[in-house]
Design an enzyme around this catalytic site. Structure first.
Site, PDB file in Angstrom:
ATOM      1  N   ASP A 196     125.448  18.558  31.134  1.00  0.00           N
ATOM      2  CA  ASP A 196     126.067  17.170  31.008  1.00  0.00           C
ATOM      3  C   ASP A 196     126.144  16.574  29.677  1.00  0.00           C
ATOM      4  OD1 ASP A 196     126.565  14.830  32.784  1.00  0.00           O
ATOM      5  OD2 ASP A 196     124.902  13.858  31.751  1.00  0.00           O
ATOM      6  N   GLU A 238     130.328  20.177  29.639  1.00  0.00           N
ATOM      7  CA  GLU A 238     131.202  18.878  30.092  1.00  0.00           C
ATOM      8  C   GLU A 238     131.226  18.322  28.563  1.00  0.00           C
ATOM      9  OE1 GLU A 238     131.277  14.608  32.057  1.00  0.00           O
ATOM     10  OE2 GLU A 238     129.305  15.576  31.085  1.00  0.00           O
TER      11      GLU A 238
END
Length: 638
Positions: free
Chosen positions: A316, A369
């Site tokens: 993330d 990401e």
């Protein structure tokens, strides 16, 4: 009794270097036998503490009864407590140099209490008997190149809100074992190859979705025990489904029981707030340049990969790690001595991480990401890249959704947003994503992003999904998108499964199932995702009609695929498109079919390419329904 027999000099030395990749087998709580006495060995890194005790029900939470001894060369405190076993609650009681007294959850704890309680729980994680030996053996033989050529149809799932179990708990959470069977059955039926799980590492606040972690080594107790989670992974493997975890090394919360100011000082976080804090998120940033901190994180990936058999990790907020000025105002961040803004410690951390994972957990992949144009995110470390296996294609997602949200009568002016992604499609190993982030915070559900009346919304969305599956790159859809969930996602409530009683929603589900089925059947849809030979535009300049066509090629010249996408609400009884070769073109998908909720305008029949006498090139004369995608299979012939 201290930890001398349990934590040796070499353990402490390697931890200090940041290269003890199984440090989780030494730090934390471990049921063991020392000198014939069975109990639990506790160890924690708190180098700046004045004193540390382990406290729990077993000693009446009395700091004086559980004083730990310090290995002064390492900052590690340790204590063996006889008689302490499975299920005992504990915390570390830390006296800081300033005399403050704090209670901390174990950073390496394997299990914690159900929130809002937050004590660590002694747990023997060696009792589970795995049944996926064949899966793990095959996984270990997959190298980076092979992974790029495999199908990935990923179902992103938040376990707590996928489906509620009203008879279970106040929260309605499924146990990991129940979830394995219910979710596994659904994924298998829908032909997904991977499941990506949000919010597994322990976290205190449901509304963070698991992105503010306090227990990096503990599967959240919301859904059961660590062994229950192992069962979940084991069962997925039995079904042939790979498991991906969301992993959050970018930041951690300020909760008093967690990593924040762990020993009274910025231990896991950077000391300078200009580098150690995210002002917008209210969280702390890891100090990636500190050996013990990078060791904590790298060992964490290996722990999940090897002890829980996790197949992949989605990292993330990578961009927030790579840029020192990410989310910060001028003057609120600390540049490098040369004035640059790249976080060199984070870059080195990623390179270190990927080199170690490839060695100690072969076949495991890591997905970034990363929302910027940072070069070489998925380039190998040996070639100067960051070393990720795949990267979410955020640029494609933003452009494509902007295009799809535009009224079809005005899409011609935005044609570049549909086609531009192929200009950079091979710069990284991309995953095409429509994730949870696109259906929250007022962004609307996927179906309500689509323009037009209800019939047109569904036709638009089917066409969007068809184009997405045809575009190079692995695939990810967030749960609920496969049946056109109407409400924005809410982590506190179940998906609206009752919508499947309506034909248009059930039709959408059948359409995604068909797409996944074709995706698994035809390797043209994945084998050459990262090779230009795998894709070729047939036509991409018809801005008037908003029609594009392209071919996908796989491992052979057989079963190649032709896609024709009509993004306008106009019926074309006769539309001519160029094709790459002669031969017969067999229809295998039409999003306008009645079984998917369409109008069923087009007759399903095999087409033959016609040769133009002047140019010598081939073309097809086909019928296109409004707002639809058609797919044909053909064998290449000269």
């Amino acid at each position: 009794m201290n930890g001398a027999p349990f934590i040796g000099e070499i353990d402490r030395y390697l931890f200090g270097l940041g290269t003890h990749y199984e440090i989780y087998k030494k730090l934390g709580a471990h049921i063991t036998t020392i000198d014939g006495v069975t109990g639990t060995h506790f160890a924690v890194w708190a180098p700046n503490a004045q004193a540390v005790s382990v406290v729990g029900d077993f000693n009446g939470w009395n700091p004086q009864a559980g004083k730990m001894e310090l290995f002064s060369d390492s900052g590690i405190y340790a204590l063996f407590v006889p008689g302490v076993g499975q299920g005992e609650l504990y915390k570390y009681f830390i006296v800081t140099q300033a005399g403050e007294e704090v209670y901390k959850t174990d950073p390496y704890g394997k299990y914690t209490e159900m929130r809002p309680a937050n004590a660590s729980i002694v747990f023997n994680d060696n009792d589970y008997t795995w049944k996926d030996a064949e899966w793990m053996q095959l996984r270990s033989k997959k190298d980076r190149e092979e992974l790029r050529k495999l199908p990935m149809a990923i179902y992103e799932c938040h376990p707590g809100s996928w489906r509620k179990n009203a008879s279970d708990s106040d929260d309605g959470f499924y146990n990991y074992r129940q979830l394995a069977h219910e979710l596994g059955k659904y994924l298998k039926d829908m032909k997904y190859t991977h499941v990506e799980l949000m919010g597994i590492a322990e976290y205190p606040f449901d509304g963070s979705w698991g992105y503010q972690v306090t227990g990096y080594y503990a599967p959240t107790s919301r859904y059961g025990t660590p062994d229950d989670f192992k069962y979940f992974v084991d069962y997925m493997h039995k079904l042939g489904i790979s498991v991906i975890l969301d992993w959050v090394p970018a930041h951690f919360p300020r909760d008093a029981h967690g990593l924040a100011r762990f020993d009274g000082t910025p231990l896991y976080e950077c000391a300078d707030p200009r580098r150690g804090e995210h002002p917008d998120w209210g969280t702390y940033i890891f100090d990636y340049g500190k050996n013990q901190v990078s060791n904590f994180l790298i060992a964490n990936v290996l722990y999940w990969a090897n002890d829980f058999h996790i197949d992949g990790f989605r990292v993330d907020a990578v961009a927030s790690m790579l840029y020192l000025d990410y989310g910060k105002q001028d003057g609120a961040w600390l540049p490098n001595p040369d004035g640059s803004n790249e976080n060199r410690d984070a870059i080195e951390f990623f390179r270190h991480l990927h080199s170690i994972v490839s060695e100690h957990a072969p076949g495991v992949y890591i997905v970034a990401e990363e929302s910027t144009a940072w070069a070489g995110v998925t380039a190998p470390v040996d070639f100067g890249g960051l070393g990720f296996t795949f990267k979410w294609n955020m640029g494609w997602m933003n452009d494509f959704l902007d295009y799809m949200k535009t009224d079809p009568y005005f899409r011609g002016g935005n044609h570049n947003k549909l086609c531009f992604s192929m200009m950079y499609a091979y710069s990284e190993n991309f995953v095409q994503v429509l994730s949870h982030d696109e259906v929250v915070h007022g962004k609307a559900s996927m179906i309500y992003k689509m323009p037009g009346d209800n019939v047109q919304k569904f036709a638009n969305l089917r066409t969007a999904y068809g184009f997405m599956y045809g575009h190079p790159g692995k695939k990810l859809l967030f749960m609920g998108q496969e049946f056109a969930q109407t409400k924005e996602w809410n982590e506190a409530v179940s998906l609206d499964w009752a919508l499947l009683d309506f034909p248009e929603h059930e039709g959408m589900r059948k359409f995604i199932k068909k797409l996944n089925s074709l995706y698994n059947k035809y390797d043209a849809l994945y084998y050459n995702d990262y090779d230009p030979i795998g894709f070729e535009w047939m036509s991409c300049d018809d801005t008037t009609n908003c029609v594009v066509s392209f071919v996908r090629r796989g491992s052979t010249d057989k079963k190649q695929l032709l896609f024709i996408c009509n993004f306008a609400p106009i019926h074309h009884p006769s539309y001519v498109i160029p094709v790459s070769c002669k031969g017969r073109y067999n229809p295998i998908l039409n999003s306008d079919d009645k079984e998917f909720g369409g109008q069923g305008i087009v007759e399903k029949k095999v087409l033959s390419a016609k040769k133009d006498k002047k140019s010598g090139k081939y073309s097809l004369d086909i019928e296109l329904a409004p707002l639809s995608v058609r797919v044909f299979s053909y064998n290449y012939s000269e």
